[in-house]
Design a protein around this motif. Structure first.
Motif, PDB file in Angstrom:
ATOM      1  N   LYS A  53       0.935  -1.281  -0.118  1.00 46.07           N
ATOM      2  CA  LYS A  53      -0.183  -0.053   0.009  1.00 46.07           C
ATOM      3  C   LYS A  53       0.778   1.283  -0.151  1.00 46.07           C
ATOM      4  O   LYS A  53       0.461   2.203  -0.661  1.00 46.07           O
ATOM      5  CB  LYS A  53      -0.780   0.084   1.266  1.00 46.07           C
ATOM      6  CG  LYS A  53      -1.735   1.102   1.129  1.00 46.07           C
ATOM      7  CD  LYS A  53      -2.746   0.997   2.382  1.00 46.07           C
ATOM      8  CE  LYS A  53      -3.719   2.295   2.516  1.00 46.07           C
ATOM      9  NZ  LYS A  53      -4.639   2.225   3.623  1.00 46.07           N
TER      10      LYS A  53
ATOM     11  N   LYS B   8       3.240   6.999  -2.748  1.00 51.71           N
ATOM     12  CA  LYS B   8       2.180   6.468  -1.697  1.00 51.71           C
ATOM     13  C   LYS B   8       2.751   6.521  -0.426  1.00 51.71           C
ATOM     14  O   LYS B   8       3.811   5.971  -0.192  1.00 51.71           O
ATOM     15  CB  LYS B   8       1.657   5.099  -2.114  1.00 51.71           C
ATOM     16  CG  LYS B   8       1.038   5.161  -3.319  1.00 51.71           C
ATOM     17  CD  LYS B   8       0.757   3.817  -3.990  1.00 51.71           C
ATOM     18  CE  LYS B   8       1.825   2.693  -4.123  1.00 51.71           C
ATOM     19  NZ  LYS B   8       1.499   1.372  -4.695  1.00 51.71           N
TER      20      LYS B   8
ATOM     21  N   ALA C 246       2.987   7.307   4.143  1.00 47.24           N
ATOM     22  CA  ALA C 246       1.929   7.637   5.506  1.00 47.24           C
ATOM     23  C   ALA C 246       3.019   8.096   6.502  1.00 47.24           C
ATOM     24  O   ALA C 246       4.174   8.313   6.141  1.00 47.24           O
ATOM     25  CB  ALA C 246       1.517   6.344   5.961  1.00 47.24           C
TER      26      ALA C 246
ATOM     27  N   ARG D 210      -2.329  15.562   5.682  1.00 46.44           N
ATOM     28  CA  ARG D 210      -3.248  14.960   5.010  1.00 46.44           C
ATOM     29  C   ARG D 210      -3.518  15.822   3.301  1.00 46.44           C
ATOM     30  O   ARG D 210      -3.800  15.089   2.464  1.00 46.44           O
ATOM     31  CB  ARG D 210      -4.720  14.737   5.569  1.00 46.44           C
ATOM     32  CG  ARG D 210      -4.612  13.768   6.837  1.00 46.44           C
ATOM     33  CD  ARG D 210      -5.576  13.854   7.768  1.00 46.44           C
ATOM     34  NE  ARG D 210      -5.440  12.968   8.879  1.00 46.44           N
ATOM     35  CZ  ARG D 210      -6.050  13.523  10.117  1.00 46.44           C
ATOM     36  NH1 ARG D 210      -6.769  14.645  10.223  1.00 46.44           N
ATOM     37  NH2 ARG D 210      -5.985  12.671  10.902  1.00 46.44           N
TER      38      ARG D 210
ATOM     39  N   VAL E 281      -1.164   9.676   4.313  1.00 51.26           N
ATOM     40  CA  VAL E 281      -1.999   9.205   5.290  1.00 51.26           C
ATOM     41  C   VAL E 281      -1.437   9.511   6.654  1.00 51.26           C
ATOM     42  O   VAL E 281      -0.490   9.415   7.292  1.00 51.26           O
ATOM     43  CB  VAL E 281      -2.090   7.618   5.358  1.00 51.26           C
ATOM     44  CG1 VAL E 281      -2.842   6.868   6.646  1.00 51.26           C
ATOM     45  CG2 VAL E 281      -2.667   7.243   3.867  1.00 51.26           C
ATOM     46  N   TYR E 282      -2.246  10.159   7.443  1.00 58.11           N
ATOM     47  CA  TYR E 282      -1.834  10.333   8.856  1.00 58.11           C
ATOM     48  C   TYR E 282      -2.924  10.150  10.103  1.00 58.11           C
ATOM     49  O   TYR E 282      -3.991  10.728   9.709  1.00 58.11           O
ATOM     50  CB  TYR E 282      -1.484  11.997   9.053  1.00 58.11           C
ATOM     51  CG  TYR E 282      -1.044  12.381  10.208  1.00 58.11           C
ATOM     52  CD1 TYR E 282       0.045  12.132  11.003  1.00 58.11           C
ATOM     53  CD2 TYR E 282      -2.078  13.187  11.418  1.00 58.11           C
ATOM     54  CE1 TYR E 282       0.342  12.318  12.234  1.00 58.11           C
ATOM     55  CE2 TYR E 282      -1.664  13.576  12.598  1.00 58.11           C
ATOM     56  CZ  TYR E 282      -0.318  12.863  12.997  1.00 58.11           C
ATOM     57  OH  TYR E 282       0.059  13.645  14.327  1.00 58.11           O
ATOM     58  N   GLU E 283      -2.412   8.969  10.637  1.00 61.85           N
ATOM     59  CA  GLU E 283      -3.421   8.370  11.481  1.00 61.85           C
ATOM     60  C   GLU E 283      -3.018   8.281  13.065  1.00 61.85           C
ATOM     61  O   GLU E 283      -3.808   7.648  13.806  1.00 61.85           O
ATOM     62  CB  GLU E 283      -4.092   7.196  11.042  1.00 61.85           C
ATOM     63  CG  GLU E 283      -4.609   7.210   9.644  1.00 61.85           C
ATOM     64  CD  GLU E 283      -4.843   5.496   9.139  1.00 61.85           C
ATOM     65  OE1 GLU E 283      -4.395   4.627   9.474  1.00 61.85           O
ATOM     66  OE2 GLU E 283      -5.773   5.488   8.268  1.00 61.85           O
TER      67      GLU E 283
ATOM     68  N   MET F 229       0.542  -1.294   9.222  1.00 61.86           N
ATOM     69  CA  MET F 229       0.938  -0.115   8.270  1.00 61.86           C
ATOM     70  C   MET F 229       2.546  -0.401   8.115  1.00 61.86           C
ATOM     71  O   MET F 229       2.787  -0.207   6.844  1.00 61.86           O
ATOM     72  CB  MET F 229       0.874   1.072   9.003  1.00 61.86           C
ATOM     73  CG  MET F 229       1.391   2.437   8.257  1.00 61.86           C
ATOM     74  SD  MET F 229       1.187   3.900   9.044  1.00 61.86           S
ATOM     75  CE  MET F 229      -0.626   4.258   8.600  1.00 61.86           C
TER      76      MET F 229
END
Length: 332
Positions: free
Chosen positions: A3, A74, A76, A95, A100-102, A148
């Motif tokens: 991913k 791609k 994060a 973002r 991707v920031y979680e 991740m």
């Protein structure tokens, strides 16, 4: 196919950029050209002393990830902020860049605030960084999502983040999850004083886990405790499959599989040196994960570094892919 091409782990900060002369640095007790850790009281004092400032979400590895996202990679990012105004700015900005920031936010009642770095830029373009880490210092293993990390071709670890009570354990968790699923590990040494503080831990990680080492001349000399630049490069190459070492106006030195390339710098007028190494790493990693050879990746890094130091702020403002085409690094 995984991913993510790159997952970055490091500080989550808001950069406060201001211009001043060398006399101001002396008066305020700021060391020129280095990163100094400061507490909240010092952060408030410096903020009151500086003139007009520009606030941009930053952090070294966050800048790198933003650069890769700018190129269409791609990505994060993992870095700790608080549920406060600056934390919201940081999360929105990452973002908006396409990353991707979680990472879970520290609660509103946490005693520390979102970190910020007061960057004083002198007329010669040199930046002197005064960093209040805040909650980003408390990145811990629970902030690392093994799924991740397992879904990343590469992880990118920020040396500055070694300044934290649980960060080493967080890095170890990320490395194990990434390498356990065929991923690779890159590390940036970040700062010679960071190396001084954590040399032994860095050396163990470099020997055992790192596939790609990013550094500059001062950092690699500090790491291997020598004044001989070539000897330091050779020592790193003995321990790491791929070394990318920047050398300011002298460009960069790339070493892989017994080959060494010198990549010239791209001349530019230096407005603000903030982020040069960060964007070098971002462009290099983007090139590497898109199948380009190490020498071409080094050229991409030097072009990206040249672009980011031509304006204030550590995020690219020009189209980097267009610049790569202009310099014949990638096909038009």
């Amino acid at each position: 196919m995984k991913k993510f091409q790159i997952v970055g782990i490091g500080n989550a900060m808001v950069d406060v950029l201001a211009r001043a002369d060398d006399a101001f640095l002396a008066e305020a007790g700021i060391g020129k050209g280095i990163m100094q850790l400061i507490d909240m009281e010092r952060a408030v004092d410096l903020y009151g002393r500086i003139g007009p400032a520009k606030e941009i979400s930053g952090g070294s590895a966050a800048n790198t990830i933003a650069g890769i996202a700018h190129l269409g990679g791609k990505t994060a990012y993992v870095g700790k902020v608080k549920d406060d105004q600056l934390g919201a700015i940081f999360a929105h900005d990452m973002r908006a860049q396409g990353a991707v920031y979680e990472t879970s936010l520290a609660p509103k009642d946490a005693p520390q605030e979102t970190g910020r770095c007061i960057v004083v830029v002198t007329p010669d373009g040199e930046r002197s960084m005064n960093t209040y880490l805040g909650v980003t210092e408390f990145l811990e293993p629970s902030d690392i999502d093994p799924a991740m990390m397992a879904d990343a071709d590469w992880i990118y670890l920020e040396g500055y983040r070694f300044d934290g009570p649980d960060s080493h354990a967080a890095f170890a968790k990320a490395i194990n999850a990434c390498k356990g699923h065929g991923g690779r590990v890159s590390l940036t040494l970040s700062d010679p004083f960071c190396v001084e503080r954590h040399r032994d831990a860095f050396r163990v990680m470099i020997r055992e886990d790192v596939d790609l080492l990013f550094c500059n001349r001062a950092e690699i000399l500090s790491m291997y405790q020598t004044d001989d630049f070539d000897a330091a490069l050779d020592a790193a190459a003995d321990e790491v499959p791929l070394v990318a070492c920047t050398d300011s106006e002298n460009g960069a030195h790339i070493i892989a599989a017994g080959h060494r390339w010198h990549v010239p710098a791209v001349p530019t007028d230096i407005v603000d040196a903030t982020g040069a190494g960060d964007l070098f790493a971002g462009a290099f990693l983007w090139g590497l994960t898109n199948g380009y050879d190490p020498e071409a990746c080094g050229h991409m890094g030097c072009v990206a570094a040249s672009e980011v130091i031509s304006h204030v702020g550590a995020r690219p403002e020009a189209d980097l892919k267009a610049l790569f085409k202009r310099y014949n690094i990638i096909a038009a």
